[in-house]
Scaffold this motif. Structure first.
Motif, mmCIF file in Angstrom:
data_model
loop_
_atom_site.group_PDB
_atom_site.id
_atom_site.type_symbol
_atom_site.label_atom_id
_atom_site.label_comp_id
_atom_site.label_asym_id
_atom_site.label_seq_id
_atom_site.Cartn_x
_atom_site.Cartn_y
_atom_site.Cartn_z
ATOM 1 N N ILE A 127 3.325 -10.774 44.906
ATOM 2 C CA ILE A 127 2.002 -10.346 44.481
ATOM 3 C C ILE A 127 2.157 -9.268 43.411
ATOM 4 N N ARG A 128 1.365 -9.367 42.345
ATOM 5 C CA ARG A 128 1.487 -8.433 41.232
ATOM 6 C C ARG A 128 0.518 -7.272 41.395
ATOM 7 N N ALA A 129 0.767 -6.219 40.632
ATOM 8 C CA ALA A 129 -0.030 -5.000 40.773
ATOM 9 C C ALA A 129 -1.508 -5.256 40.513
ATOM 10 N N ASP A 130 -1.831 -6.070 39.486
ATOM 11 C CA ASP A 130 -3.244 -6.317 39.199
ATOM 12 C C ASP A 130 -3.889 -7.196 40.271
ATOM 13 N N GLU A 131 -3.097 -8.071 40.912
ATOM 14 C CA GLU A 131 -3.623 -8.844 42.037
ATOM 15 C C GLU A 131 -3.979 -7.926 43.202
ATOM 16 N N LYS A 132 -3.152 -6.927 43.435
ATOM 17 C CA LYS A 132 -3.436 -5.967 44.502
ATOM 18 C C LYS A 132 -4.737 -5.217 44.219
ATOM 19 N N GLU A 133 -4.945 -4.848 42.959
ATOM 20 C CA GLU A 133 -6.177 -4.135 42.604
ATOM 21 C C GLU A 133 -7.403 -5.008 42.855
ATOM 22 N N GLY A 193 -7.287 -4.827 37.879
ATOM 23 C CA GLY A 193 -7.446 -6.199 38.332
ATOM 24 C C GLY A 193 -7.100 -7.215 37.264
ATOM 25 N N MET A 194 -7.355 -8.476 37.584
ATOM 26 C CA MET A 194 -6.994 -9.577 36.702
ATOM 27 C C MET A 194 -8.160 -10.545 36.583
ATOM 28 N N ASN A 195 -8.103 -11.385 35.557
ATOM 29 C CA ASN A 195 -9.053 -12.471 35.369
ATOM 30 C C ASN A 195 -8.400 -13.780 35.813
ATOM 31 N N SER A 196 -9.217 -14.822 35.995
ATOM 32 C CA SER A 196 -8.649 -16.110 36.392
ATOM 33 C C SER A 196 -9.524 -17.246 35.886
ATOM 34 N N ALA A 197 -8.933 -18.448 35.857
ATOM 35 C CA ALA A 197 -9.661 -19.626 35.393
ATOM 36 C C ALA A 197 -9.092 -20.873 36.045
#
Length: 330
Positions: free
Chosen positions: A33-39, A260-264
């Motif tokens: 799990i990446r840092a932005d996923e954790k956020e 955080g992160m974006n997704s598509a």
């Protein structure tokens, strides 16, 4: 070792802590799990806790909300060391299993097997028809475990990333084609497309039948509120051919809070691979405009290779592949 039921909302923080620690793989960092996923996950957990009074009320009226998140937690001397969650799909007796997590210090002791067995026993008691889960394709111990417990691979996907970078221009569609916003209440577009393009191997576990797509009007409203409280905004689109036929659908999640992160994600009629590049360009340009400076995470079905091939042209990099596995109870 004790395995107990997962309780909402009290165990949300426990789930969050276990996932953040348990999804660490030093020997395979691309799985971690990446840092932005954790956020993003932390914000969503906080949003779910704020929504709990409403969800608790809705659980009396619909199986969707009653079974929104079930699971089990493994404890050693009162300390949580493992987790598994499962959730009903629509009003159907179909369930998704997720967050199969064991802390690194307690792996290779049969704990994951005990957690999965607890879920399968529970689902049999609920007269479930199918259970579905995803596993990283190179995680051979987990893959063997699921196969031994009756799961079989029926399809797969690719997780891929585009790091924050330079913006790309808005794409132009061929004459007569349209890509328009899709209402959050529109389930018919996805159903119409799925009926035409779902491969037989996928349909065995995820059949393109109306009951799997239709939802009560309150569901998208609750989903929208959950995303807002979790720091995300959803965007949905439908791609139509000149004759009005639905050729593709797309859904984006854009961050509205810091970090955080974006997704598509996408579905595209394989008869029109030439439109994959347009769909990827639209996704990237739209997300970058709405939520700049963040990574975009993509998920591509392995039976739609044109989408990932188009993504590579924009610098999207494969992170890992996954097997989608199913088990039939009946």
């Amino acid at each position: 070792m004790t395995i107990r039921p997962f309780h909402l909302p009290h165990d949300l923080d426990t789930m969050n802590a276990l996932v953040m620690q348990g999804f660490e793989y030093p020997e395979n960092p691309e799985w971690s799990i990446r840092a932005d996923e954790k956020e993003s996950m932390l914000d969503r957990v906080q949003g779910a806790k704020r929504m709990w009074p409403l969800l608790r009320f809705l659980r009396f009226f619909s199986p969707i909300f009653k079974d929104i998140m079930r699971g089990f937690i493994a404890e050693k001397d009162g300390k949580p060391v493992g987790l598994i969650n499962f959730m009903r799909q629509r009003d159907e007796p179909e369930w998704n299993i997720a967050n199969v997590t064991v802390l690194p210090s307690h792996r290779r002791r049969g704990l994951a097997r005990q957690l999965v067995a607890a879920v399968l026993d529970d689902l049999r008691a609920r007269k479930a028809r199918t259970a579905i889960l995803d596993v990283v394709d190179k995680n051979l111990p987990a893959l063997r475990l699921y196969q031994e417990m009756g799961f079989e691979i029926f399809t797969g996907s690719l997780e891929a990333d585009l790091e924050a970078g330079a913006a790309i221009p808005d794409p132009t569609l061929p004459a007569g084609w349209t890509l328009a916003p899709r209402s959050r209440f529109d389930w018919q577009s996805g159903f119409e497309l799925a009926k035409r393009i779902t491969p037989k191997n996928v349909a065995r576990y995820e059949p393109p039948v109306e009951a799997r797509f239709r939802f009560p009007p309150i569901r998208p409203l609750i989903g929208s509120l959950f995303m807002k409280l979790g720091g995300d905004d959803s965007k949905r689109y439908v791609l139509r051919a000149p004759d009005g036929t639905i050729a593709g659908i797309a859904w984006y999640s854009c961050r509205t809070k810091q970090g955080g992160m974006n997704s598509a994600g996408f579905d595209l009629d394989p008869a029109h691979p030439e439109l994959a590049q347009f769909m990827l360009a639209h996704a990237i340009s739209t997300i970058q405009a709405a939520s700049p400076g963040r990574r975009i995470e993509f998920n591509f079905s392995d039976w739609q290779p044109a989408l990932f091939q188009a993504a590579e042209a924009f610098g999207v990099k494969k992170r890992f592949g996954s097997h989608r596995m199913g088990l039939k109870f009946q």
